[in-house]
Design a protein around this motif. Structure first.
Motif, short mmCIF file in Angstrom:
data_model
loop_
_atom_site.label_atom_id
_atom_site.label_comp_id
_atom_site.label_asym_id
_atom_site.label_seq_id
_atom_site.Cartn_x
_atom_site.Cartn_y
_atom_site.Cartn_z
N ARG A 98 20.47 119.03 50.83
CA ARG A 98 19.41 120.00 51.06
C ARG A 98 18.07 119.34 51.37
N GLU A 140 24.36 125.99 52.56
CA GLU A 140 23.32 125.21 51.88
C GLU A 140 21.93 125.60 52.39
N TYR A 148 15.34 125.88 51.64
CA TYR A 148 16.03 124.64 51.99
C TYR A 148 17.09 124.93 53.04
N CYS A 166 20.16 122.23 55.52
CA CYS A 166 20.73 120.89 55.67
C CYS A 166 21.10 120.68 57.13
#
Length: 486
Positions: A75, A179, A198, A200
């Motif tokens: 993240r 994520e 967040y 990724c």
């Protein structure tokens, strides 16, 4: 430490410019993954892997295959890359592109990167999307969210902005972005916007690929510059010039978007797309140490893919033969196939298409061949199929070619046949074995230098070592510094 050594070290320290930033170096890590397996597990040399500075990185093809990744599921803040999802939700909402978007005081005063919108401005949704994606307008992000979010509210306690962000997170879940959490439509993560958020590299790649499937989105993010017209609060139209924050557009072959991002928490980040006519590639770099580095990292990832896409020639024989099937033309001799009716005879064979090639991705491994010969017991005429050659990379069949006879080979006559049968009854006159002549040169070599590595690919492609390599790097031109959040 001796006095002389101490004096030298002090002099060197004083010679450095005050306040000089620490230099970041690209590197290859054993935990970097190529096609799902770590560099360390594959035993790959550093020269065969992309050297990037980004904390997290990924490159994916248009079929969703992740070719390279570094911390792809870890993240991270993604700053204005968030705006890709803002555009997705707006485009998927079904609201017509010519619908009116109104700029509130909150939208106009958000700060950081801007599309130069003022409170009271109105503009079309399509113009607002251009203001969102091209100069990375935070003002356009809030204006879109507030306008479209009114129709997305599930209860009266929810604001339009909250409803829009909820739709962003719902879309992320739908796309498999496990994520990812959005908390606003622009990606700012400071002050009033310092909330939990967040994503990724893997999720950004999924989001980018989905967005690029929309022609309106793709058209907008491919523009180096554009103009939009807004209607000011006094009713007068105003033309606004927009300049893209994407420095690869127009400077790197095939670059066609998508979105930059920067905040102190996110670092310098970029979600890039490239299309050279053979399918889109997506390169995601998160947390590069500088503005220049994020574009250099992106070029490195794209170049690595293009340099390793090898057109592998199937025929690599050290011998040729005149083929009666081709009017006596010289063709590569692939195999001498056993003519089992005779004790000492083989049939020269070549490929149906001696110039055939297959595209392979070098890091997947070298190519091997399997020759499966037919049992030849009767007469053979030039042009007859006498076997097949199968080519594998790893355990995957990547190409096949029929073997055809280059010459006539009649069966033994009646008396000859009886004689051969009699001799074989007593263990004599065994058929000549099939002999494979074709070779499979290395596609990939654990060589000690990048030049050697590229030379191996050139040989596999059937070209000379001094031929220009495909996908040669294209330098990104200098550009103006981006805003703090873009």
């Amino acid at each position: 430490m001796s006095r002389r050594a101490l004096g030298f070290a002090l002099a060197l320290l004083l010679a450095l410019p005050l306040g000089a930033p620490a230099r970041a170096f690209a590197d290859v890590r054993g935990t970097d993954e190529i096609l799902g397996a770590s560099v360390e597990a594959r035993g790959l040399p550093a020269v065969a892997c992309p050297n990037v500075t980004a904390t997290f990185a990924l490159v994916m093809d248009d079929e969703g295959t992740v070719l390279f990744s570094r911390g792809a599921l870890e993240r991270s803040h993604i700053a204005s890359i968030t705006k890709i999802m803002t555009a997705i939700v707006a485009l998927d909402s079904g609201v017509p592109l010519d619908s009116t978007v109104t700029v509130s005081q909150e939208a106009a005063s958000v700060g950081e990167s801007s599309a130069s919108l003022w409170a009271g401005d109105t503009l079309t949704l399509e113009a607002a999307l251009a203001g969102l994606m091209i100069p990375s307008g935070n003002d356009a992000a809030i204006a879109i969210a507030e306008t479209l979010g009114e129709g997305m509210k599930t209860d009266d306690s929810q604001t339009a902005n909250e409803a829009f962000v909820a739709a962003m997170n719902a879309k992320a879940a739908e796309l498999g972005m496990t994520e990812t959490l959005f908390s606003n439509p622009h990606g700012l993560d400071i002050g009033a916007y310092d909330n939990e958020m967040y994503s990724c590299a893997r999720d950004v790649a999924l989001m980018s690929a989905y967005a690029m499937g929309n022609e309106t989105f793709r058209s907008i993010v491919s523009k180096e510059s554009a103009q939009i017209t807004v209607t000011r609060a006094d009713g007068k139209p105003q033309v606004i010039d927009l300049q893209s924050t994407d420095r690869l557009l127009g400077t790197y072959e095939g670059a066609c978007g998508i979105k930059t991002g920067y905040t102190e928490a996110a670092g310098n980040s970029f979600a890039g797309a490239c299309d050279r006519g053979d399918g889109l590639l997506y390169a995601i770099v998160l947390g590069s140490p500088s503005e220049d580095a994020r574009f250099q990292d992106t070029e490195t990832l794209f170049n690595w893919v293009y340099d390793n896409r090898v057109s592998y020639a199937l025929a690599h024989s050290p011998e040729t033969v005149a083929s009666a099937a081709d009017g006596g033309a010289e063709v590569p001799l692939i195999a001498r196939v056993s003519h089992s009716a005779w004790p000492d005879r083989t049939v020269a064979a070549t490929f149906t298409d001696p110039s055939a090639a297959v595209e392979v991705f070098a890091p997947e491994g070298n190519v091997s061949q399997e020759i499966v010969a037919e049992e030849l017991t009767g007469s053979v005429a030039a042009g007859d199929v006498v076997g097949v050659a199968n080519f594998y990379q790893g355990n995957e069949l990547v190409a096949s070619q029929d073997l055809i006879a280059c010459e006539d080979s009649p069966a033994p006559g009646f008396l000859e046949g009886i004689g051969i049968w009699w001799n074989r009854l007593w263990g004599n006159d065994a058929p000549a074995p099939t002999e494979v002549v074709n070779e499979t040169p290395l596609v990939y070599s654990k060589s000690s230098s990048r030049e050697d590595h590229q030379s191996v690919a050139a040989i596999a492609a059937g070209v000379s070592d001094d031929a220009p390599a495909d996908g040669a790097p294209s330098g990104a031109g200098a550009g103006a510094a981006d805003a703090a959040n873009e």
